[in-house]
Design an enzyme around this catalytic site. Sequence first.
Site, PDB file in Angstrom:
ATOM      1  N   GLU A 162      11.134   6.444 -39.930  1.00  0.00           N
ATOM      2  CA  GLU A 162      12.338   5.666 -39.619  1.00  0.00           C
ATOM      3  C   GLU A 162      13.526   6.612 -39.423  1.00  0.00           C
ATOM      4  OE1 GLU A 162      12.735   2.439 -38.840  1.00  0.00           O
ATOM      5  OE2 GLU A 162      14.624   3.385 -38.335  1.00  0.00           O
ATOM      6  N   LYS A 221       9.868  13.886 -38.161  1.00  0.00           N
ATOM      7  CA  LYS A 221      10.874  13.258 -39.031  1.00  0.00           C
ATOM      8  C   LYS A 221      11.585  14.318 -39.881  1.00  0.00           C
ATOM      9  CE  LYS A 221      13.321  10.573 -41.402  1.00  0.00           C
ATOM     10  NZ  LYS A 221      14.507   9.915 -40.878  1.00  0.00           N
ATOM     11  N   CYS A 277      18.397  11.712 -48.124  1.00  0.00           N
ATOM     12  CA  CYS A 277      17.305  12.344 -47.366  1.00  0.00           C
ATOM     13  C   CYS A 277      17.542  13.763 -46.873  1.00  0.00           C
ATOM     14  CB  CYS A 277      16.930  11.447 -46.207  1.00  0.00           C
ATOM     15  SG  CYS A 277      16.189   9.919 -46.813  1.00  0.00           S
TER      16      CYS A 277
HETATM   17  P1  NAD Z   1      14.518   3.102 -51.909  1.00  0.00           P
HETATM   18  O1  NAD Z   1      14.414   3.826 -53.176  1.00  0.00           O
HETATM   19  O2  NAD Z   1      15.772   2.383 -51.549  1.00  0.00           O
HETATM   20  O3  NAD Z   1      13.348   2.001 -51.847  1.00  0.00           O
HETATM   21  C1  NAD Z   1      12.029   2.244 -52.204  1.00  0.00           C
HETATM   22  C2  NAD Z   1      11.486   1.013 -52.933  1.00  0.00           C
HETATM   23  O4  NAD Z   1      10.080   1.184 -53.131  1.00  0.00           O
HETATM   24  C3  NAD Z   1      12.079   0.776 -54.320  1.00  0.00           C
HETATM   25  O5  NAD Z   1      12.705  -0.501 -54.362  1.00  0.00           O
HETATM   26  C4  NAD Z   1      10.875   0.859 -55.265  1.00  0.00           C
HETATM   27  O6  NAD Z   1      10.941  -0.059 -56.347  1.00  0.00           O
HETATM   28  C5  NAD Z   1       9.741   0.520 -54.332  1.00  0.00           C
HETATM   29  N1  NAD Z   1       8.439   0.992 -54.809  1.00  0.00           N
HETATM   30  C6  NAD Z   1       8.102   2.239 -55.234  1.00  0.00           C
HETATM   31  N2  NAD Z   1       6.786   2.282 -55.539  1.00  0.00           N
HETATM   32  C7  NAD Z   1       6.288   1.046 -55.307  1.00  0.00           C
HETATM   33  C8  NAD Z   1       4.990   0.472 -55.432  1.00  0.00           C
HETATM   34  N3  NAD Z   1       3.947   1.197 -55.837  1.00  0.00           N
HETATM   35  N4  NAD Z   1       4.842  -0.816 -55.110  1.00  0.00           N
HETATM   36  C9  NAD Z   1       5.888  -1.553 -54.679  1.00  0.00           C
HETATM   37  N5  NAD Z   1       7.135  -1.082 -54.544  1.00  0.00           N
HETATM   38  C10 NAD Z   1       7.331   0.222 -54.842  1.00  0.00           C
HETATM   39  O7  NAD Z   1      14.113   4.132 -50.774  1.00  0.00           O
HETATM   40  P2  NAD Z   1      14.575   4.120 -49.227  1.00  0.00           P
HETATM   41  O8  NAD Z   1      15.919   4.689 -49.071  1.00  0.00           O
HETATM   42  O9  NAD Z   1      14.262   2.769 -48.655  1.00  0.00           O
HETATM   43  O10 NAD Z   1      13.559   5.203 -48.631  1.00  0.00           O
HETATM   44  C11 NAD Z   1      12.202   4.921 -48.481  1.00  0.00           C
HETATM   45  C12 NAD Z   1      11.580   6.010 -47.634  1.00  0.00           C
HETATM   46  O11 NAD Z   1      12.179   6.003 -46.334  1.00  0.00           O
HETATM   47  C13 NAD Z   1      11.786   7.421 -48.173  1.00  0.00           C
HETATM   48  O12 NAD Z   1      10.628   8.173 -47.886  1.00  0.00           O
HETATM   49  C14 NAD Z   1      12.937   7.948 -47.365  1.00  0.00           C
HETATM   50  O13 NAD Z   1      12.870   9.343 -47.227  1.00  0.00           O
HETATM   51  C15 NAD Z   1      12.720   7.291 -46.024  1.00  0.00           C
HETATM   52  N6  NAD Z   1      13.929   7.094 -45.219  1.00  0.00           N
HETATM   53  C16 NAD Z   1      15.085   6.655 -45.792  1.00  0.00           C
HETATM   54  C17 NAD Z   1      16.209   6.413 -45.002  1.00  0.00           C
HETATM   55  C18 NAD Z   1      17.493   5.923 -45.594  1.00  0.00           C
HETATM   56  O14 NAD Z   1      18.460   5.829 -44.859  1.00  0.00           O
HETATM   57  N7  NAD Z   1      17.569   5.599 -46.871  1.00  0.00           N
HETATM   58  C19 NAD Z   1      16.132   6.574 -43.625  1.00  0.00           C
HETATM   59  C20 NAD Z   1      14.938   7.006 -43.062  1.00  0.00           C
HETATM   60  C21 NAD Z   1      13.835   7.250 -43.878  1.00  0.00           C
HETATM   61  C1  UGA Z   2      20.328  10.466 -41.879  1.00  0.00           C
HETATM   62  C2  UGA Z   2      19.929  10.557 -40.406  1.00  0.00           C
HETATM   63  O1  UGA Z   2      21.107  10.476 -39.601  1.00  0.00           O
HETATM   64  C3  UGA Z   2      18.981   9.427 -40.036  1.00  0.00           C
HETATM   65  O2  UGA Z   2      18.547   9.584 -38.687  1.00  0.00           O
HETATM   66  C4  UGA Z   2      17.776   9.463 -40.975  1.00  0.00           C
HETATM   67  O3  UGA Z   2      16.908   8.386 -40.695  1.00  0.00           O
HETATM   68  C5  UGA Z   2      18.250   9.378 -42.407  1.00  0.00           C
HETATM   69  O4  UGA Z   2      19.168  10.472 -42.677  1.00  0.00           O
HETATM   70  C6  UGA Z   2      17.158   9.489 -43.396  1.00  0.00           C
HETATM   71  O5  UGA Z   2      16.105  10.014 -43.103  1.00  0.00           O
HETATM   72  O6  UGA Z   2      17.433   9.048 -44.511  1.00  0.00           O
HETATM   73  P1  UGA Z   2      22.038   9.032 -43.305  1.00  0.00           P
HETATM   74  O7  UGA Z   2      21.788  10.068 -44.337  1.00  0.00           O
HETATM   75  O8  UGA Z   2      21.916   7.612 -43.671  1.00  0.00           O
HETATM   76  O9  UGA Z   2      21.051   9.264 -42.065  1.00  0.00           O
HETATM   77  O10 UGA Z   2      23.503   9.219 -42.705  1.00  0.00           O
HETATM   78  P2  UGA Z   2      24.153  10.291 -41.701  1.00  0.00           P
HETATM   79  O11 UGA Z   2      25.043   9.570 -40.799  1.00  0.00           O
HETATM   80  O12 UGA Z   2      23.135  11.156 -41.080  1.00  0.00           O
HETATM   81  O13 UGA Z   2      25.062  11.156 -42.668  1.00  0.00           O
HETATM   82  C7  UGA Z   2      24.498  12.036 -43.613  1.00  0.00           C
HETATM   83  C8  UGA Z   2      25.598  12.810 -44.303  1.00  0.00           C
HETATM   84  O14 UGA Z   2      26.152  13.769 -43.402  1.00  0.00           O
HETATM   85  C9  UGA Z   2      26.761  11.952 -44.766  1.00  0.00           C
HETATM   86  O15 UGA Z   2      27.213  12.396 -46.018  1.00  0.00           O
HETATM   87  C10 UGA Z   2      27.807  12.162 -43.702  1.00  0.00           C
HETATM   88  O16 UGA Z   2      29.103  11.959 -44.182  1.00  0.00           O
HETATM   89  C11 UGA Z   2      27.552  13.614 -43.351  1.00  0.00           C
HETATM   90  N1  UGA Z   2      28.016  13.977 -41.996  1.00  0.00           N
HETATM   91  C12 UGA Z   2      27.440  13.429 -40.904  1.00  0.00           C
HETATM   92  C13 UGA Z   2      29.033  14.901 -41.858  1.00  0.00           C
HETATM   93  O17 UGA Z   2      29.561  15.417 -42.851  1.00  0.00           O
HETATM   94  N2  UGA Z   2      29.454  15.243 -40.605  1.00  0.00           N
HETATM   95  C14 UGA Z   2      28.892  14.705 -39.483  1.00  0.00           C
HETATM   96  O18 UGA Z   2      29.324  15.068 -38.369  1.00  0.00           O
HETATM   97  C15 UGA Z   2      27.868  13.772 -39.642  1.00  0.00           C
END
Ligand code: NAD
Ligand code: UGA
Length: 465
Positions: A162, A221, A277
């Site tokens: 994602e 990713k 992340c």
């Molecule tokens: P999160 O911690 O918000 O959510 C994960 C959820 O999974 C929790 O609510 C937890 O209770 C649940 N969980 C864990 N083990 C479980 C199990 N065995 N059965 C059922 N539920 C279970 O995490 P997130 O931010 O949604 O991230 C999830 C993944 O997506 C990570 O690998 C992260 O790196 C990736 N990711 C996150 C973002 C982001 O913006 N947060 C963006 C892209 C990718």
């Molecule tokens: C980032 C990536 O942008 C997503 O594509 C990815 O899916 C995600 O991580 C993930 O894998 O979790 P996110 O961390 O939600 O998304 O937010 P960003 O907009 O990327 O910002 C990340 C951090 O960098 C923030 O603290 C933001 O303030 C900072 N940032 C971003 C800067 O300081 N300067 C910039 O120009 C851009």
Amino acid sequence: MKISKICCIGAGYVGGPTMAVIAQKCPHIQVTVVDINQARIDGWNDENLENLPVYEPGLDAIVAEARGRNLFFSTDVNKAIKEAEMIFISVNTPTKTYGEGRGQAADLKWIELCARQIAAAAESDKIVVEKSTLPVRTAEAVKDILDNTGHGNKFQILSNPEFLAEGTAVEDLLAPDRVLVGGEMSPEGREAMQALVDIYAHWVPRERILTTNVWSSELSKLTANAFLAQRVSSINSISELCERTEADVSEVGRAIGADSRIGPKFLQASVGFGGSCFQKDILNLVYICRRFGLIEVADYWEQVIKMNDHQKARFAKNIISHLYNTVSGKKIAMLGWAFKKDTNDTRESAAIYVADHLLRENAKLCIYDPKVSKEQILNDLNYLNTRTPEENEAMVEIVTDPYQACKDSHAIAVLTEWDEFKDYNWDIIYSSMLQPAQLFDGRNFLDHDKLQEIGFRTFTIGKII
Ligand code: NAD
Ligand code: UGA
């Protein structure tokens, strides 16, 4: 293959919004999001949409449209696994805090638990989709578990990382730059990939849905996040040089961003990147490279993190030095705690580290964030283990009124670029502060001319003002 029932394990920042959008765009598919965290599921089911566990602009309307129609949230993981033809794994994959790889490798214990639970509960063949961000070649381990612990059912593993960013999750999901689907290059693998492509094709133009082998998808990713974070560290490194040379980092960013090969995005200098992340994924990349003996590659990417740590520390040190080298007992207002605007997520937020640095110097902090709770702020500080929870509570005040946060303070540190900060009555704030009133803009986004006219001594990133 037509999919009619999907399950997603993990109802977090990714699982919740992603599945809500799939459900909205594919009313004929039943989407069940499951989690072991009862409170999270209760939040997703709360009639009051303000109580959804994830705050994202526009998400409430999408949940309101699909929930109860074809979008369901539940803690009954086994039932959802049994019913679904396609199962997304969207659980957390944080940095390991123990054992081999501590502080760098991704902790895959929740992924393994999911794989084991899917294998145990499944009563038919399934497509299992890795939505979580995972080290390259995790699909191998997931497949091994599924194939060896189940009841003879067949599993196809896809990687579908994602790319949404928090704060713009809904926009990003509705109009993604691309969707990436990695799978096995066998006929069964291709069929599974097609089934997932067909789901996204309900709203994403076909040419934006990329298919690759599983390993490329997993590695893309980590690489995307590493490149994005690298841009922030690169511009932040230049910001320090700007402060020594009277160059202005915004002007430098604009000038280099006009080059179409560089592009204008992600060149905003800041107090440092945060979020769940960037750091974790780069550390994971570094760990993988080291494991393969690629020391130079590992060192190269590690530098992105070191630069970021330096930027956060530099911001805190700058505050201390302008407050006559002592903040002991001084009230400092912190505006913003979330790692960026429009999210209530605070994971790895720069604010946490700046606060900790100031608290080590015995500052008294008064913190305001429009979306982050007092409990969360204290949890973040307690998690660092720098001092006891009682000490944190005694040194930190958390308020719901920004004017109260700033009143009688020596300085204001702006840590998140919340829009509302621009609209405050800065005259009132100025006159309520101790003099000389100093303001440190860690996001380089306030109107510094106006603030200086009012009387503030202002400091920002990458520019002498
Ligand atoms: P999160 O911690 O918000 O959510 C994960 C959820 O999974 C929790 O609510 C937890 O209770 C649940 N969980 C864990 N083990 C479980 C199990 N065995 N059965 C059922 N539920 C279970 O995490 P997130 O931010 O949604 O991230 C999830 C993944 O997506 C990570 O690998 C992260 O790196 C990736 N990711 C996150 C973002 C982001 O913006 N947060 C963006 C892209 C990718
Ligand atoms: C980032 C990536 O942008 C997503 O594509 C990815 O899916 C995600 O991580 C993930 O894998 O979790 P996110 O961390 O939600 O998304 O937010 P960003 O907009 O990327 O910002 C990340 C951090 O960098 C923030 O603290 C933001 O303030 C900072 N940032 C971003 C800067 O300081 N300067 C910039 O120009 C851009």
